[in-house]
Motif scaffolding. Structure first.
Motif, PDB file in Angstrom:
ATOM      1  N   ARG A 199       0.832  -1.211   0.000  1.00  0.00           N
ATOM      2  CA  ARG A 199       0.000   0.000   0.000  1.00  0.00           C
ATOM      3  C   ARG A 199       0.866   1.261   0.000  1.00  0.00           C
ATOM      4  NH1 ARG A 199      -3.297  -1.720   5.277  1.00  0.00           N
ATOM      5  NH2 ARG A 199      -1.175  -2.476   5.705  1.00  0.00           N
ATOM      6  N   GLU A 200       0.209   2.396  -0.249  1.00  0.00           N
ATOM      7  CA  GLU A 200       0.927   3.669  -0.194  1.00  0.00           C
ATOM      8  C   GLU A 200       1.547   3.832   1.191  1.00  0.00           C
ATOM      9  OE1 GLU A 200       0.149   8.444  -1.041  1.00  0.00           O
ATOM     10  OE2 GLU A 200      -1.525   7.024  -1.013  1.00  0.00           O
ATOM     11  N   ARG A 201       2.798   4.285   1.218  1.00  0.00           N
ATOM     12  CA  ARG A 201       3.546   4.319   2.471  1.00  0.00           C
ATOM     13  C   ARG A 201       3.018   5.399   3.416  1.00  0.00           C
ATOM     14  NH1 ARG A 201       9.739   4.762   1.948  1.00  0.00           N
ATOM     15  NH2 ARG A 201       9.608   4.039   4.129  1.00  0.00           N
ATOM     16  N   VAL A 202       3.130   5.104   4.697  1.00  0.00           N
ATOM     17  CA  VAL A 202       2.791   6.052   5.762  1.00  0.00           C
ATOM     18  C   VAL A 202       4.082   6.477   6.449  1.00  0.00           C
ATOM     19  CG1 VAL A 202       1.586   6.386   7.957  1.00  0.00           C
ATOM     20  CG2 VAL A 202       0.545   4.988   6.157  1.00  0.00           C
ATOM     21  N   PHE A 203       4.298   7.785   6.547  1.00  0.00           N
ATOM     22  CA  PHE A 203       5.437   8.289   7.329  1.00  0.00           C
ATOM     23  C   PHE A 203       5.036   8.186   8.794  1.00  0.00           C
ATOM     24  CE2 PHE A 203       8.435  11.184   9.212  1.00  0.00           C
ATOM     25  CZ  PHE A 203       9.575  11.039   8.437  1.00  0.00           C
ATOM     26  N   LEU A 204       5.329   7.049   9.385  1.00  0.00           N
ATOM     27  CA  LEU A 204       4.760   6.704  10.685  1.00  0.00           C
ATOM     28  C   LEU A 204       5.490   7.417  11.815  1.00  0.00           C
ATOM     29  CD1 LEU A 204       2.718   5.087  12.260  1.00  0.00           C
ATOM     30  CD2 LEU A 204       4.234   3.103  12.119  1.00  0.00           C
ATOM     31  N   LEU A 205       6.684   6.961  12.138  1.00  0.00           N
ATOM     32  CA  LEU A 205       7.521   7.583  13.158  1.00  0.00           C
ATOM     33  C   LEU A 205       8.958   7.500  12.676  1.00  0.00           C
ATOM     34  CD1 LEU A 205       6.014   6.076  16.435  1.00  0.00           C
ATOM     35  CD2 LEU A 205       6.285   8.521  16.004  1.00  0.00           C
ATOM     36  N   SER A 206       9.637   8.622  12.671  1.00  0.00           N
ATOM     37  CA  SER A 206      11.041   8.636  12.284  1.00  0.00           C
ATOM     38  C   SER A 206      11.731   9.664  13.163  1.00  0.00           C
ATOM     39  CB  SER A 206      11.183   8.988  10.797  1.00  0.00           C
ATOM     40  OG  SER A 206      12.530   8.865  10.378  1.00  0.00           O
ATOM     41  N   THR A 207      12.235   9.209  14.299  1.00  0.00           N
ATOM     42  CA  THR A 207      12.769  10.116  15.302  1.00  0.00           C
ATOM     43  C   THR A 207      14.239   9.815  15.562  1.00  0.00           C
ATOM     44  OG1 THR A 207      12.025   8.617  17.044  1.00  0.00           O
ATOM     45  CG2 THR A 207      10.550  10.403  16.474  1.00  0.00           C
ATOM     46  N   THR A 208      15.055  10.847  15.577  1.00  0.00           N
ATOM     47  CA  THR A 208      16.490  10.672  15.812  1.00  0.00           C
ATOM     48  C   THR A 208      16.753   9.941  17.117  1.00  0.00           C
ATOM     49  OG1 THR A 208      17.011  12.677  14.572  1.00  0.00           O
ATOM     50  CG2 THR A 208      18.672  11.901  16.136  1.00  0.00           C
ATOM     51  N   HIS A 209      16.001  10.282  18.141  1.00  0.00           N
ATOM     52  CA  HIS A 209      16.278   9.744  19.467  1.00  0.00           C
ATOM     53  C   HIS A 209      15.259   8.692  19.913  1.00  0.00           C
ATOM     54  CE1 HIS A 209      19.365  12.763  19.917  1.00  0.00           C
ATOM     55  NE2 HIS A 209      18.494  13.708  19.627  1.00  0.00           N
ATOM     56  N   GLY A 210      14.390   8.246  19.002  1.00  0.00           N
ATOM     57  CA  GLY A 210      13.341   7.311  19.397  1.00  0.00           C
ATOM     58  C   GLY A 210      13.867   6.014  19.968  1.00  0.00           C
ATOM     59  N   ALA A 211      15.005   5.546  19.466  1.00  0.00           N
ATOM     60  CA  ALA A 211      15.564   4.273  19.939  1.00  0.00           C
ATOM     61  C   ALA A 211      16.889   4.485  20.665  1.00  0.00           C
ATOM     62  CB  ALA A 211      15.752   3.321  18.762  1.00  0.00           C
ATOM     63  N   GLU A 212      17.045   5.636  21.284  1.00  0.00           N
ATOM     64  CA  GLU A 212      18.253   5.940  22.065  1.00  0.00           C
ATOM     65  C   GLU A 212      18.425   4.890  23.165  1.00  0.00           C
ATOM     66  OE1 GLU A 212      19.043   7.437  26.022  1.00  0.00           O
ATOM     67  OE2 GLU A 212      17.163   8.047  25.098  1.00  0.00           O
ATOM     68  N   SER A 213      19.616   4.336  23.243  1.00  0.00           N
ATOM     69  CA  SER A 213      19.848   3.116  24.015  1.00  0.00           C
ATOM     70  C   SER A 213      19.547   3.218  25.511  1.00  0.00           C
ATOM     71  CB  SER A 213      21.293   2.638  23.810  1.00  0.00           C
ATOM     72  OG  SER A 213      21.525   2.363  22.453  1.00  0.00           O
ATOM     73  N   PRO A 214      20.014   4.245  26.229  1.00  0.00           N
ATOM     74  CA  PRO A 214      19.753   4.265  27.677  1.00  0.00           C
ATOM     75  C   PRO A 214      18.269   4.232  28.031  1.00  0.00           C
ATOM     76  CG  PRO A 214      21.540   5.763  27.152  1.00  0.00           C
ATOM     77  CD  PRO A 214      20.965   5.310  25.851  1.00  0.00           C
ATOM     78  N   SER A 215      17.434   4.920  27.252  1.00  0.00           N
ATOM     79  CA  SER A 215      16.000   4.911  27.560  1.00  0.00           C
ATOM     80  C   SER A 215      15.372   3.560  27.274  1.00  0.00           C
ATOM     81  CB  SER A 215      15.281   6.011  26.785  1.00  0.00           C
ATOM     82  OG  SER A 215      15.629   7.283  27.291  1.00  0.00           O
ATOM     83  N   LEU A 216      15.804   2.900  26.195  1.00  0.00           N
ATOM     84  CA  LEU A 216      15.296   1.547  25.937  1.00  0.00           C
ATOM     85  C   LEU A 216      15.741   0.584  27.028  1.00  0.00           C
ATOM     86  CD1 LEU A 216      15.636   1.060  22.060  1.00  0.00           C
ATOM     87  CD2 LEU A 216      13.635   1.762  23.398  1.00  0.00           C
ATOM     88  N   ALA A 217      16.968   0.770  27.511  1.00  0.00           N
ATOM     89  CA  ALA A 217      17.438  -0.066  28.620  1.00  0.00           C
ATOM     90  C   ALA A 217      16.589   0.176  29.864  1.00  0.00           C
ATOM     91  CB  ALA A 217      18.911   0.233  28.910  1.00  0.00           C
ATOM     92  N   ALA A 218      16.246   1.443  30.104  1.00  0.00           N
ATOM     93  CA  ALA A 218      15.379   1.759  31.243  1.00  0.00           C
ATOM     94  C   ALA A 218      14.036   1.059  31.093  1.00  0.00           C
ATOM     95  CB  ALA A 218      15.186   3.273  31.347  1.00  0.00           C
TER      96      ALA A 218
END
Length: 435
Positions: free
Chosen positions: A282-301
Protein backbone atom coordinates in the motif's frame (compact mmCIF):
# COMPACT_ATOMS: atom_id res chain seq x y z
CA UNK A 1 5.81 25.89 56.47
CA UNK A 2 6.28 29.64 56.22
CA UNK A 3 6.46 30.01 52.43
CA UNK A 4 7.97 33.48 52.73
CA UNK A 5 10.93 32.13 54.71
CA UNK A 6 11.36 28.58 53.49
CA UNK A 7 10.81 28.89 49.71
CA UNK A 8 12.98 31.94 48.99
CA UNK A 9 15.31 30.08 46.59
CA UNK A 10 12.37 28.40 44.87
CA UNK A 11 10.67 31.76 44.36
CA UNK A 12 13.83 33.22 42.85
CA UNK A 13 14.26 30.12 40.68
CA UNK A 14 10.65 30.46 39.47
CA UNK A 15 11.38 34.03 38.39
CA UNK A 16 14.39 32.78 36.42
CA UNK A 17 12.29 30.01 34.87
CA UNK A 18 9.67 32.50 33.63
CA UNK A 19 12.35 34.74 32.13
CA UNK A 20 13.85 31.85 30.17
CA UNK A 21 11.03 29.37 29.43
CA UNK A 22 7.51 30.26 28.23
CA UNK A 23 5.20 29.30 31.07
CA UNK A 24 8.11 28.68 33.42
CA UNK A 25 8.05 24.92 32.83
CA UNK A 26 8.33 22.47 29.96
CA UNK A 27 4.96 20.91 30.81
CA UNK A 28 1.89 23.04 31.55
CA UNK A 29 0.79 20.68 34.31
CA UNK A 30 4.04 21.46 36.17
CA UNK A 31 3.44 25.22 35.93
CA UNK A 32 3.64 27.57 38.91
CA UNK A 33 -0.05 28.41 38.34
CA UNK A 34 -0.95 24.83 39.30
CA UNK A 35 0.23 25.47 42.87
CA UNK A 36 -0.77 27.97 45.55
CA UNK A 37 0.86 31.37 45.24
CA UNK A 38 4.41 31.37 46.61
CA UNK A 39 4.32 27.61 47.20
CA UNK A 40 5.61 26.11 43.97
CA UNK A 41 8.86 24.43 45.03
CA UNK A 42 11.64 23.97 42.47
CA UNK A 43 13.10 20.49 42.83
CA UNK A 44 16.73 19.75 43.56
CA UNK A 45 16.68 15.94 43.60
CA UNK A 46 14.67 12.87 44.51
CA UNK A 47 15.09 9.42 46.00
CA UNK A 48 12.35 6.81 46.12
CA UNK A 49 9.09 8.67 46.78
CA UNK A 50 10.78 11.68 48.39
CA UNK A 51 12.00 14.88 46.75
CA UNK A 52 13.94 17.87 48.05
CA UNK A 53 13.54 21.43 46.81
CA UNK A 54 16.32 23.98 46.29
CA UNK A 55 15.53 25.41 49.73
CA UNK A 56 16.29 22.07 51.39
CA UNK A 57 12.69 21.13 52.21
CA UNK A 58 11.80 17.43 51.94
CA UNK A 59 8.44 16.22 50.60
CA UNK A 60 6.60 12.96 50.12
CA UNK A 61 5.80 13.11 46.40
CA UNK A 62 2.71 11.88 44.56
CA UNK A 63 2.08 11.80 40.81
CA UNK A 64 5.85 11.75 40.29
CA UNK A 65 6.86 12.97 36.84
CA UNK A 66 3.23 13.31 35.78
CA UNK A 67 2.67 9.64 36.72
CA UNK A 68 5.81 8.45 34.92
CA UNK A 69 8.07 7.60 37.88
CA UNK A 70 6.04 4.66 39.12
CA UNK A 71 8.94 2.70 40.64
CA UNK A 72 10.36 5.67 42.53
CA UNK A 73 13.31 7.95 41.82
CA UNK A 74 16.78 6.46 41.28
CA UNK A 75 15.43 2.91 41.18
CA UNK A 76 18.46 0.58 41.38
CA UNK A 77 17.49 -1.80 38.56
CA UNK A 78 16.72 1.05 36.19
CA UNK A 79 19.86 2.95 37.18
CA UNK A 80 22.03 -0.12 36.65
CA UNK A 81 20.55 -0.80 33.19
CA UNK A 82 20.98 2.81 32.07
CA UNK A 83 24.52 3.05 33.46
CA UNK A 84 25.51 -0.10 31.59
CA UNK A 85 24.35 1.32 28.26
CA UNK A 86 25.95 4.72 28.82
CA UNK A 87 29.33 3.03 28.49
CA UNK A 88 28.35 1.36 25.21
CA UNK A 89 27.16 4.35 23.19
CA UNK A 90 23.67 5.82 22.93
CA UNK A 91 22.80 6.32 19.25
CA UNK A 92 24.14 4.83 16.03
CA UNK A 93 23.75 5.06 12.26
CA UNK A 94 21.90 1.71 12.22
CA UNK A 95 19.63 -0.09 14.70
CA UNK A 96 21.33 -1.76 17.64
CA UNK A 97 20.61 -5.18 19.07
CA UNK A 98 19.01 -3.41 22.03
CA UNK A 99 16.18 -2.27 19.74
CA UNK A 100 15.38 -5.91 18.93
CA UNK A 101 15.57 -6.92 22.58
CA UNK A 102 13.43 -4.00 23.77
CA UNK A 103 10.77 -4.71 21.13
CA UNK A 104 10.73 -8.42 22.03
CA UNK A 105 10.45 -7.59 25.72
CA UNK A 106 7.61 -5.15 25.11
CA UNK A 107 5.62 -7.57 22.95
CA UNK A 108 6.11 -10.34 25.51
CA UNK A 109 4.79 -8.00 28.21
CA UNK A 110 1.91 -6.70 26.06
CA UNK A 111 1.07 -9.84 24.05
CA UNK A 112 -2.10 -8.32 22.56
CA UNK A 113 0.14 -6.33 20.16
CA UNK A 114 1.98 -7.77 17.16
CA UNK A 115 4.45 -4.94 16.46
CA UNK A 116 5.82 -1.92 18.29
CA UNK A 117 7.66 1.28 17.44
CA UNK A 118 9.36 3.42 20.07
CA UNK A 119 9.46 7.19 20.35
CA UNK A 120 10.13 9.77 23.05
CA UNK A 121 6.79 11.13 24.28
CA UNK A 122 3.12 10.35 24.26
CA UNK A 123 2.12 12.92 21.68
CA UNK A 124 4.52 11.37 19.15
CA UNK A 125 2.81 8.02 19.29
CA UNK A 126 -0.82 9.13 19.61
CA UNK A 127 -0.38 11.31 16.53
CA UNK A 128 1.30 8.41 14.73
CA UNK A 129 -1.71 6.25 15.61
CA UNK A 130 -4.04 8.90 14.19
CA UNK A 131 -2.03 9.17 10.97
CA UNK A 132 -1.93 5.41 10.56
CA UNK A 133 -5.67 5.11 11.15
CA UNK A 134 -6.37 7.77 8.53
CA UNK A 135 -4.18 5.99 6.00
CA UNK A 136 -5.63 2.56 6.75
CA UNK A 137 -9.25 3.72 6.51
CA UNK A 138 -8.95 6.50 3.92
CA UNK A 139 -10.89 8.77 6.29
CA UNK A 140 -10.01 12.05 7.97
CA UNK A 141 -12.04 12.57 11.17
CA UNK A 142 -10.91 11.53 14.65
CA UNK A 143 -13.33 10.86 17.52
CA UNK A 144 -11.86 11.57 20.96
CA UNK A 145 -13.41 10.76 24.30
CA UNK A 146 -15.06 13.86 25.77
CA UNK A 147 -14.29 13.05 29.42
CA UNK A 148 -10.59 12.28 29.00
CA UNK A 149 -8.44 15.39 29.47
CA UNK A 150 -5.45 14.94 27.18
CA UNK A 151 -4.26 12.95 24.18
CA UNK A 152 -1.65 15.00 22.33
CA UNK A 153 0.03 18.38 21.95
CA UNK A 154 -0.68 18.18 18.22
CA UNK A 155 -3.34 20.18 16.39
CA UNK A 156 -5.86 17.36 15.95
CA UNK A 157 -6.41 17.30 19.74
CA UNK A 158 -5.45 20.75 21.07
CA UNK A 159 -7.99 22.30 18.70
CA UNK A 160 -10.68 20.76 20.93
CA UNK A 161 -9.44 22.59 24.06
CA UNK A 162 -9.77 26.26 25.11
CA UNK A 163 -6.04 26.71 24.28
CA UNK A 164 -6.62 26.54 20.53
CA UNK A 165 -4.94 29.81 19.46
CA UNK A 166 -2.83 29.37 16.32
CA UNK A 167 -4.58 26.16 15.28
CA UNK A 168 -6.82 25.94 12.20
CA UNK A 169 -10.06 24.00 12.35
CA UNK A 170 -9.49 20.27 12.75
CA UNK A 171 -11.75 17.34 11.77
CA UNK A 172 -11.97 16.12 15.36
CA UNK A 173 -15.22 15.28 17.12
CA UNK A 174 -16.04 14.08 20.63
CA UNK A 175 -18.02 11.18 22.07
CA UNK A 176 -19.09 10.45 25.67
CA UNK A 177 -17.45 7.65 27.64
CA UNK A 178 -19.77 4.75 28.39
CA UNK A 179 -22.58 5.87 26.08
CA UNK A 180 -22.71 3.52 23.10
CA UNK A 181 -25.83 5.08 21.61
CA UNK A 182 -24.30 8.56 21.54
CA UNK A 183 -21.05 7.13 20.17
CA UNK A 184 -22.94 5.42 17.36
CA UNK A 185 -24.46 8.78 16.44
CA UNK A 186 -20.97 10.20 16.09
CA UNK A 187 -19.88 7.24 13.99
CA UNK A 188 -22.97 7.52 11.80
CA UNK A 189 -21.87 11.06 10.98
CA UNK A 190 -19.32 9.41 8.71
CA UNK A 191 -15.64 9.77 7.82
CA UNK A 192 -14.39 8.63 11.26
CA UNK A 193 -10.94 7.07 10.93
CA UNK A 194 -10.54 6.07 14.55
CA UNK A 195 -12.00 6.33 18.02
CA UNK A 196 -9.37 7.11 20.66
CA UNK A 197 -9.88 6.89 24.41
CA UNK A 198 -8.39 5.78 27.69
CA UNK A 199 -9.96 2.43 28.50
CA UNK A 200 -10.56 3.69 32.04
CA UNK A 201 -9.54 6.60 34.27
CA UNK A 202 -11.32 7.57 37.47
CA UNK A 203 -14.34 5.56 36.35
CA UNK A 204 -14.25 1.83 35.68
CA UNK A 205 -15.93 0.69 32.45
CA UNK A 206 -19.25 -1.06 32.77
CA UNK A 207 -18.95 -4.81 32.14
CA UNK A 208 -18.92 -5.44 28.40
CA UNK A 209 -18.62 -1.77 27.45
CA UNK A 210 -15.17 -1.89 25.87
CA UNK A 211 -15.92 -5.04 23.85
CA UNK A 212 -19.18 -3.55 22.60
CA UNK A 213 -17.40 -0.31 21.75
CA UNK A 214 -14.80 -2.20 19.72
CA UNK A 215 -17.53 -4.06 17.81
CA UNK A 216 -19.41 -0.81 17.18
CA UNK A 217 -16.30 0.98 15.93
CA UNK A 218 -15.46 -1.89 13.59
CA UNK A 219 -19.04 -2.10 12.32
CA UNK A 220 -18.66 1.48 11.12
CA UNK A 221 -15.32 0.79 9.44
CA UNK A 222 -13.15 2.69 11.94
CA UNK A 223 -10.25 1.64 14.15
CA UNK A 224 -10.15 1.52 17.94
CA UNK A 225 -7.16 3.15 19.69
CA UNK A 226 -6.44 2.82 23.41
CA UNK A 227 -4.33 5.56 24.95
CA UNK A 228 -2.49 3.55 27.62
CA UNK A 229 -0.20 6.36 28.82
CA UNK A 230 -1.71 6.17 32.30
CA UNK A 231 -3.27 2.70 32.33
CA UNK A 232 -0.17 1.00 30.94
CA UNK A 233 1.48 -0.96 33.78
CA UNK A 234 -0.63 0.76 36.47
CA UNK A 235 -3.71 -1.33 35.51
CA UNK A 236 -1.69 -4.43 34.67
CA UNK A 237 1.68 -5.20 33.10
CA UNK A 238 -0.20 -5.52 29.81
CA UNK A 239 -2.18 -2.34 30.38
CA UNK A 240 -5.94 -1.91 30.47
CA UNK A 241 -6.29 -4.12 27.41
CA UNK A 242 -4.68 -6.94 29.36
CA UNK A 243 -6.85 -6.36 32.42
CA UNK A 244 -10.18 -6.03 30.61
CA UNK A 245 -9.45 -8.55 27.87
CA UNK A 246 -10.26 -6.23 24.96
CA UNK A 247 -7.67 -5.82 22.21
CA UNK A 248 -7.65 -2.50 20.35
CA UNK A 249 -6.35 -2.08 16.81
CA UNK A 250 -3.64 0.29 18.03
CA UNK A 251 -2.47 1.38 21.47
CA UNK A 252 0.02 3.86 22.85
CA UNK A 253 2.21 3.57 25.95
CA UNK A 254 4.57 5.91 27.80
CA UNK A 255 4.92 7.40 31.29
CA UNK A 256 5.54 4.35 33.52
CA UNK A 257 7.31 2.55 30.66
CA UNK A 258 10.55 4.45 31.31
CA UNK A 259 10.27 5.35 35.03
CA UNK A 260 11.02 8.95 34.12
CA UNK A 261 13.28 8.25 31.14
CA UNK A 262 11.99 9.46 27.78
CA UNK A 263 10.39 6.53 25.96
CA UNK A 264 6.97 5.86 24.48
CA UNK A 265 5.54 3.18 22.25
CA UNK A 266 3.01 2.71 19.47
CA UNK A 267 1.80 -0.89 19.32
CA UNK A 268 -0.84 -2.72 17.35
CA UNK A 269 -2.02 -5.22 14.80
CA UNK A 270 0.58 -6.27 12.26
CA UNK A 271 -1.53 -5.57 9.16
CA UNK A 272 -2.02 -1.97 10.27
CA UNK A 273 1.47 -1.31 11.63
CA UNK A 274 3.13 -2.70 8.48
CA UNK A 275 1.68 0.17 6.45
CA UNK A 276 4.31 2.31 8.17
CA UNK A 277 7.07 -0.13 7.23
CA UNK A 278 8.91 -1.44 4.18
CA UNK A 279 7.11 -4.74 3.51
CA UNK A 280 3.69 -3.46 2.46
CA UNK A 281 2.31 -2.84 -1.05
CA UNK A 282 0.00 0.00 0.00
CA UNK A 283 0.93 3.67 -0.19
CA UNK A 284 3.55 4.32 2.47
CA UNK A 285 2.79 6.05 5.76
CA UNK A 286 5.44 8.29 7.33
CA UNK A 287 4.76 6.70 10.68
CA UNK A 288 7.52 7.58 13.16
CA UNK A 289 11.04 8.64 12.28
CA UNK A 290 12.77 10.12 15.30
CA UNK A 291 16.49 10.67 15.81
CA UNK A 292 16.28 9.74 19.47
CA UNK A 293 13.34 7.31 19.40
CA UNK A 294 15.56 4.27 19.94
CA UNK A 295 18.25 5.94 22.06
CA UNK A 296 19.85 3.12 24.01
CA UNK A 297 19.75 4.26 27.68
CA UNK A 298 16.00 4.91 27.56
CA UNK A 299 15.30 1.55 25.94
CA UNK A 300 17.44 -0.07 28.62
CA UNK A 301 15.38 1.76 31.24
CA UNK A 302 12.17 0.47 29.65
CA UNK A 303 13.42 -3.11 29.67
CA UNK A 304 14.39 -2.81 33.34
CA UNK A 305 10.97 -1.36 34.15
CA UNK A 306 9.16 -4.20 32.40
CA UNK A 307 11.29 -6.82 34.13
CA UNK A 308 10.74 -5.20 37.51
CA UNK A 309 6.97 -4.99 37.07
CA UNK A 310 6.68 -8.62 36.05
CA UNK A 311 9.17 -10.12 38.50
CA UNK A 312 8.34 -8.02 41.57
CA UNK A 313 4.57 -7.66 41.21
CA UNK A 314 4.71 -3.87 41.09
CA UNK A 315 1.14 -3.37 39.86
CA UNK A 316 -0.21 -5.25 42.88
CA UNK A 317 2.04 -3.20 45.15
CA UNK A 318 0.69 0.05 43.69
CA UNK A 319 -2.84 -1.12 44.40
CA UNK A 320 -1.96 -2.06 47.99
CA UNK A 321 -0.46 1.37 48.63
CA UNK A 322 -3.34 3.15 46.93
CA UNK A 323 -5.94 1.21 48.92
CA UNK A 324 -4.21 2.15 52.17
CA UNK A 325 -4.02 5.81 51.16
CA UNK A 326 -7.62 6.04 49.95
CA UNK A 327 -8.96 4.44 53.12
CA UNK A 328 -6.90 6.78 55.29
CA UNK A 329 -7.87 9.93 53.42
CA UNK A 330 -11.55 9.02 53.49
CA UNK A 331 -11.38 8.33 57.22
CA UNK A 332 -9.59 11.63 57.87
CA UNK A 333 -12.14 13.56 55.84
CA UNK A 334 -15.03 11.83 57.61
CA UNK A 335 -13.48 12.62 60.96
CA UNK A 336 -13.84 16.33 60.23
CA UNK A 337 -17.18 16.02 58.49
CA UNK A 338 -15.79 16.98 55.08
CA UNK A 339 -16.10 13.56 53.39
CA UNK A 340 -18.55 15.04 50.86
CA UNK A 341 -16.09 17.81 49.98
CA UNK A 342 -12.66 16.10 49.96
CA UNK A 343 -13.31 13.14 47.69
CA UNK A 344 -10.84 10.48 46.54
CA UNK A 345 -11.61 8.87 43.20
CA UNK A 346 -10.10 6.43 40.76
CA UNK A 347 -8.39 3.09 40.66
CA UNK A 348 -6.13 2.50 43.67
CA UNK A 349 -3.03 2.76 41.46
CA UNK A 350 -4.18 6.09 40.00
CA UNK A 351 -5.96 8.08 42.72
CA UNK A 352 -7.02 11.68 42.29
CA UNK A 353 -8.77 13.96 44.75
CA UNK A 354 -11.62 16.37 44.12
CA UNK A 355 -12.23 19.47 46.22
CA UNK A 356 -15.87 20.54 46.42
CA UNK A 357 -17.36 23.73 47.84
CA UNK A 358 -20.30 24.15 50.22
CA UNK A 359 -22.67 23.50 47.29
CA UNK A 360 -20.89 20.33 46.23
CA UNK A 361 -19.33 21.95 43.15
CA UNK A 362 -15.68 21.56 42.10
CA UNK A 363 -13.73 24.51 43.47
CA UNK A 364 -10.29 25.82 42.51
CA UNK A 365 -10.35 27.94 45.68
CA UNK A 366 -10.79 24.93 47.93
CA UNK A 367 -8.20 23.03 45.89
CA UNK A 368 -5.79 25.89 46.59
CA UNK A 369 -6.51 25.73 50.31
CA UNK A 370 -6.04 21.96 50.35
CA UNK A 371 -2.81 21.98 48.32
CA UNK A 372 -1.40 24.72 50.51
CA UNK A 373 -1.95 22.64 53.64
CA UNK A 374 -0.44 19.54 52.02
CA UNK A 375 2.72 21.38 50.95
CA UNK A 376 3.05 23.02 54.37
CA UNK A 377 2.89 19.51 55.87
CA UNK A 378 5.59 18.16 53.57
CA UNK A 379 3.36 16.45 50.98
CA UNK A 380 3.76 17.45 47.33
CA UNK A 381 0.63 16.06 45.80
CA UNK A 382 -1.33 17.56 42.92
CA UNK A 383 -2.89 14.08 42.91
CA UNK A 384 -2.68 11.01 45.12
CA UNK A 385 -1.12 8.84 42.39
CA UNK A 386 1.22 6.45 44.20
CA UNK A 387 4.63 5.11 43.26
CA UNK A 388 6.24 1.88 44.44
CA UNK A 389 8.86 4.02 46.19
CA UNK A 390 6.32 4.85 48.90
CA UNK A 391 6.37 3.05 52.24
CA UNK A 392 3.50 2.37 54.61
CA UNK A 393 5.03 5.03 56.87
CA UNK A 394 4.87 7.55 54.00
CA UNK A 395 1.20 6.75 53.51
CA UNK A 396 0.44 7.12 57.20
CA UNK A 397 2.32 10.42 57.37
CA UNK A 398 0.34 11.64 54.35
CA UNK A 399 -2.93 10.73 56.04
CA UNK A 400 -1.87 12.72 59.12
CA UNK A 401 -1.19 15.76 56.93
CA UNK A 402 -4.53 15.30 55.15
CA UNK A 403 -6.27 15.19 58.54
CA UNK A 404 -4.76 18.55 59.45
CA UNK A 405 -5.75 19.94 56.06
CA UNK A 406 -9.31 18.78 56.68
CA UNK A 407 -9.41 20.79 59.91
CA UNK A 408 -8.73 23.94 57.88
CA UNK A 409 -11.15 22.81 55.17
CA UNK A 410 -13.89 22.50 57.80
CA UNK A 411 -13.19 26.03 59.06
CA UNK A 412 -13.39 27.40 55.53
CA UNK A 413 -16.66 25.62 54.84
CA UNK A 414 -18.13 26.92 58.09
CA UNK A 415 -17.07 30.47 57.20
CA UNK A 416 -18.51 30.14 53.69
CA UNK A 417 -15.35 31.63 52.15
CA UNK A 418 -11.97 29.88 51.76
CA UNK A 419 -10.14 33.05 50.71
CA UNK A 420 -8.50 33.65 54.09
CA UNK A 421 -6.79 30.22 53.89
CA UNK A 422 -5.67 30.41 50.24
CA UNK A 423 -2.63 32.64 50.68
CA UNK A 424 -3.21 34.39 47.35
CA UNK A 425 -4.75 33.71 43.97
CA UNK A 426 -6.39 30.33 43.30
CA UNK A 427 -4.71 27.60 41.30
CA UNK A 428 -5.86 27.54 37.70
CA UNK A 429 -6.97 24.89 35.20
CA UNK A 430 -4.33 23.94 32.64
CA UNK A 431 -6.60 24.43 29.64
CA UNK A 432 -7.83 28.03 29.58
CA UNK A 433 -7.92 30.65 26.84
CA UNK A 434 -6.10 33.40 28.74
CA UNK A 435 -3.41 33.43 31.44
Amino acid sequence: MDAGKLLLRSRRANQRLHSLIPGGAHTYAKGEDQFPEGMAPVISHGLGAHVWDVDGNEYIEYGSGLRSVSLGHVHPRVLEAVSRELGRGSNFVRPSMLEIEAAERFLATVPTADMVKFAKNGSDVTTAAVRLARAATGRSKIAVCREHPFFSTDDWFIATTPMNAGIPDQPTVKFPYGDLEATEEVLRGGDIACVILEAATSVEPEPGYLAKLRDLVHAHGALLVFDEMITGFRWSEAGAQGLYGVTPDLSTFGKALGNGFAVSALAGRREIMEQGGLRDSRERVFLLSTTHGAESPSLAAAMAVMDTYVEEGITARLHELGDRLAAGVRAAAAGMGVEEHVVVRGRASNLVFVTLDENGQPSQKYRTLFLRQLIAGGVLGPSFVVSAGLTEEDIDRTVDVVAQACVVYRKALDSGDPTAWMGGRPVKPVFRAYS
